[in-house]
Write a protein that holds these residues in place. Structure first.
Motif, mmCIF file in Angstrom:
data_model
loop_
_atom_site.group_PDB
_atom_site.id
_atom_site.type_symbol
_atom_site.label_atom_id
_atom_site.label_comp_id
_atom_site.label_asym_id
_atom_site.label_seq_id
_atom_site.Cartn_x
_atom_site.Cartn_y
_atom_site.Cartn_z
ATOM 1 N N ALA A 40 2.324 -10.250 3.510
ATOM 2 C CA ALA A 40 2.202 -8.942 3.988
ATOM 3 C C ALA A 40 3.598 -8.254 3.391
ATOM 4 O O ALA A 40 3.313 -6.887 2.783
ATOM 5 N N GLN A 41 4.603 -8.572 3.739
ATOM 6 C CA GLN A 41 5.723 -7.915 3.393
ATOM 7 C C GLN A 41 6.171 -7.955 1.738
ATOM 8 O O GLN A 41 6.480 -6.997 1.351
ATOM 9 N N SER A 42 5.782 -8.963 1.360
ATOM 10 C CA SER A 42 6.017 -9.150 -0.206
ATOM 11 C C SER A 42 5.163 -8.076 -0.949
ATOM 12 O O SER A 42 5.545 -7.438 -1.733
ATOM 13 N N LEU A 43 4.050 -7.844 -0.428
ATOM 14 C CA LEU A 43 3.013 -6.764 -1.239
ATOM 15 C C LEU A 43 3.467 -5.476 -0.890
ATOM 16 O O LEU A 43 3.430 -4.639 -1.522
ATOM 17 N N ILE A 44 3.771 -5.173 0.264
ATOM 18 C CA ILE A 44 4.269 -3.752 0.919
ATOM 19 C C ILE A 44 5.518 -3.459 0.224
ATOM 20 O O ILE A 44 5.588 -2.260 -0.283
ATOM 21 N N SER A 45 6.361 -4.390 -0.070
ATOM 22 C CA SER A 45 7.588 -4.072 -0.944
ATOM 23 C C SER A 45 7.509 -3.551 -2.530
ATOM 24 O O SER A 45 8.102 -3.013 -2.940
ATOM 25 N N VAL A 46 6.247 -4.026 -2.814
ATOM 26 C CA VAL A 46 6.011 -3.435 -4.178
ATOM 27 C C VAL A 46 5.521 -1.964 -4.318
ATOM 28 O O VAL A 46 5.852 -1.076 -5.175
ATOM 29 N N GLY A 47 4.844 -1.518 -3.164
ATOM 30 C CA GLY A 47 4.353 0.016 -3.161
ATOM 31 C C GLY A 47 5.474 0.864 -2.528
ATOM 32 O O GLY A 47 5.687 2.095 -2.662
ATOM 33 N N VAL A 48 6.195 0.361 -1.400
ATOM 34 C CA VAL A 48 7.128 1.103 -0.823
ATOM 35 C C VAL A 48 8.127 1.930 -1.661
ATOM 36 O O VAL A 48 8.403 3.273 -1.338
ATOM 37 N N PRO A 49 8.725 1.308 -2.634
ATOM 38 C CA PRO A 49 9.816 2.123 -3.395
ATOM 39 C C PRO A 49 9.093 3.411 -4.266
ATOM 40 O O PRO A 49 9.828 3.972 -4.806
ATOM 41 N N ALA A 67 12.243 8.761 3.009
ATOM 42 C CA ALA A 67 11.807 7.526 2.524
ATOM 43 C C ALA A 67 11.983 6.377 3.433
ATOM 44 O O ALA A 67 11.103 5.415 3.578
ATOM 45 N N ILE A 68 13.042 6.176 4.107
ATOM 46 C CA ILE A 68 13.390 5.274 5.169
ATOM 47 C C ILE A 68 12.391 5.171 6.308
ATOM 48 O O ILE A 68 12.022 4.328 6.817
ATOM 49 N N GLY A 69 12.005 6.558 6.632
ATOM 50 C CA GLY A 69 10.777 6.691 7.718
ATOM 51 C C GLY A 69 9.501 5.905 7.201
ATOM 52 O O GLY A 69 8.846 5.224 7.935
ATOM 53 N N TYR A 70 9.116 5.958 6.165
ATOM 54 C CA TYR A 70 7.955 5.476 5.526
ATOM 55 C C TYR A 70 8.210 3.795 5.402
ATOM 56 O O TYR A 70 7.435 3.300 5.651
ATOM 57 N N ALA A 71 9.407 3.296 5.011
ATOM 58 C CA ALA A 71 9.508 2.042 4.880
ATOM 59 C C ALA A 71 9.753 1.386 6.115
ATOM 60 O O ALA A 71 8.910 0.381 6.376
ATOM 61 N N VAL A 72 10.171 2.001 7.183
ATOM 62 C CA VAL A 72 10.048 1.421 8.660
ATOM 63 C C VAL A 72 8.768 1.312 9.078
ATOM 64 O O VAL A 72 8.230 0.425 9.627
ATOM 65 N N GLY A 73 8.024 2.511 8.912
ATOM 66 C CA GLY A 73 6.468 2.467 9.290
ATOM 67 C C GLY A 73 5.786 1.513 8.524
ATOM 68 O O GLY A 73 4.868 0.787 9.214
ATOM 69 N N LEU A 74 6.041 1.140 7.210
ATOM 70 C CA LEU A 74 5.147 0.247 6.627
ATOM 71 C C LEU A 74 5.333 -1.137 7.075
ATOM 72 O O LEU A 74 4.405 -2.017 7.022
ATOM 73 N N ALA A 75 6.679 -1.373 7.074
ATOM 74 C CA ALA A 75 7.086 -2.719 7.612
ATOM 75 C C ALA A 75 6.552 -2.996 9.062
ATOM 76 O O ALA A 75 6.006 -4.222 9.155
ATOM 77 N N ALA A 76 6.421 -2.095 9.914
ATOM 78 C CA ALA A 76 5.784 -2.407 11.157
ATOM 79 C C ALA A 76 4.335 -2.457 11.172
ATOM 80 O O ALA A 76 3.708 -3.446 11.848
ATOM 81 N N VAL A 77 3.537 -1.821 10.199
ATOM 82 C CA VAL A 77 2.276 -2.063 9.935
ATOM 83 C C VAL A 77 2.007 -3.463 9.314
ATOM 84 O O VAL A 77 0.821 -4.155 9.814
ATOM 85 N N GLY A 78 2.659 -3.953 8.446
ATOM 86 C CA GLY A 78 2.731 -5.328 8.086
ATOM 87 C C GLY A 78 2.775 -6.448 9.174
ATOM 88 O O GLY A 78 2.230 -7.346 9.152
ATOM 89 N N LEU A 79 3.981 -6.018 10.103
ATOM 90 C CA LEU A 79 4.160 -7.015 11.104
ATOM 91 C C LEU A 79 2.880 -6.919 12.219
ATOM 92 O O LEU A 79 2.726 -8.209 12.533
ATOM 93 N N ILE A 80 2.663 -5.718 12.444
ATOM 94 C CA ILE A 80 1.483 -5.937 13.440
ATOM 95 C C ILE A 80 0.030 -6.546 12.961
ATOM 96 O O ILE A 80 -0.428 -7.276 13.768
ATOM 97 N N ALA A 81 0.023 -6.121 11.720
ATOM 98 C CA ALA A 81 -1.439 -7.016 11.068
ATOM 99 C C ALA A 81 -1.114 -8.184 11.036
ATOM 100 O O ALA A 81 -1.976 -9.315 11.454
ATOM 101 N N SER A 82 0.226 -8.897 10.801
ATOM 102 C CA SER A 82 0.517 -10.401 10.699
ATOM 103 C C SER A 82 0.447 -10.991 12.204
ATOM 104 O O SER A 82 -0.258 -12.326 12.245
ATOM 105 N N ILE A 83 0.918 -10.181 13.067
ATOM 106 C CA ILE A 83 0.771 -10.826 14.387
ATOM 107 C C ILE A 83 -0.673 -10.826 15.127
ATOM 108 O O ILE A 83 -1.001 -11.885 15.630
ATOM 109 N N LEU A 84 -1.304 -10.019 14.622
ATOM 110 C CA LEU A 84 -2.761 -10.036 15.140
ATOM 111 C C LEU A 84 -3.541 -11.119 14.261
ATOM 112 O O LEU A 84 -4.467 -11.805 14.947
#
Length: 203
Positions: A40-49, A67-84
């Motif tokens: 999840a984080q690897s894929l997100i890191s492609v689109g975030v920048p 920019a950093i607000g979006y980065a933190v938010g998308l990292a959280a999305v990936g984490l929540i999805a991975s936890i679930l």
């Protein structure tokens, strides 16, 4: 602002789908929070920048906050999805939550670095979508070159190389200095150069 929401939406969906599909497709013994989160984080890191690149090229007000607000938010999305996914999908792994603290911290650290790569290139190049493409071509191109010539230099000189210990949960003391050097190059120096060039373009 609509373009940033679109990029964030697509990036988040891709990251979530990556976590789900990689987890479901893995053998039950290999289904862990680390395996889902790493994808999840690897894929997100492609689109975030892309967000940082476009915002910086457009000279948005409070570009780093945005920019950093979006980065933190998308990292959280990936984490929540991975936890679930790790919680809901059956697994026979001995400890599906192994390395969870490192994985959680690493998600935010690596996405912020990815975003700073975008803001730096956005200011340096001055054209949003060209800079967005450069956030893939330049870091991964350098990673590929080093893979063939000096693999040991990848954690020191590339964001993707330095992210691997975070994403697989194996980050340790020996990874601190390479991370500092990488951040000095891609986070600090690139953005300082971008700020200088962007100011020189102003009438």
């Amino acid at each position: 602002m609509r373009v940033y929401r679109v990029i964030a939406g697509v990036t988040g969906v891709v990251g979530v789908l990556g976590a789900v599909l990689s987890h479901v497709g893995a053998a039950e013994a290999d289904r862990t929070f680390a395996s889902a989160s790493g994808v999840a984080q690897s894929l997100i890191s492609v689109g975030v920048p892309f967000i940082g690149a476009v915002a910086a090229a457009r000279r948005e007000q409070s570009v780093y906050r945005l920019a950093i607000g979006y980065a933190v938010g998308l990292a959280a999305v990936g984490l929540i999805a991975s936890i679930l996914v790790a919680w809901l999908v059956p697994s026979t792994a001995s400890d599906r939550w192994e390395h969870a603290p490192v994985l959680i911290i690493g998600a935010f650290v690596t996405q912020v670095v990815a975003q700073l790569t975008g803001t730096g290139l956005g200011m340096l190049i001055g054209r949003g979508w060209i800079a967005a493409a450069a956030t893939i071509v330049l870091p991964l191109g350098l990673y590929g070159v080093l893979s063939a010539t000096a693999p040991g230099a990848r954690p020191w000189l590339t964001p993707y190389g330095s992210a691997q210990p975070w994403w697989n949960g194996e980050y340790g003391g020996s990874d601190v200095l390479p991370n500092v050097v990488m951040f000095a190059l891609w986070g600090l120096a690139l953005n300082l150069a971008g700020l200088y060039v962007a100011r020189s373009r102003r009438p």
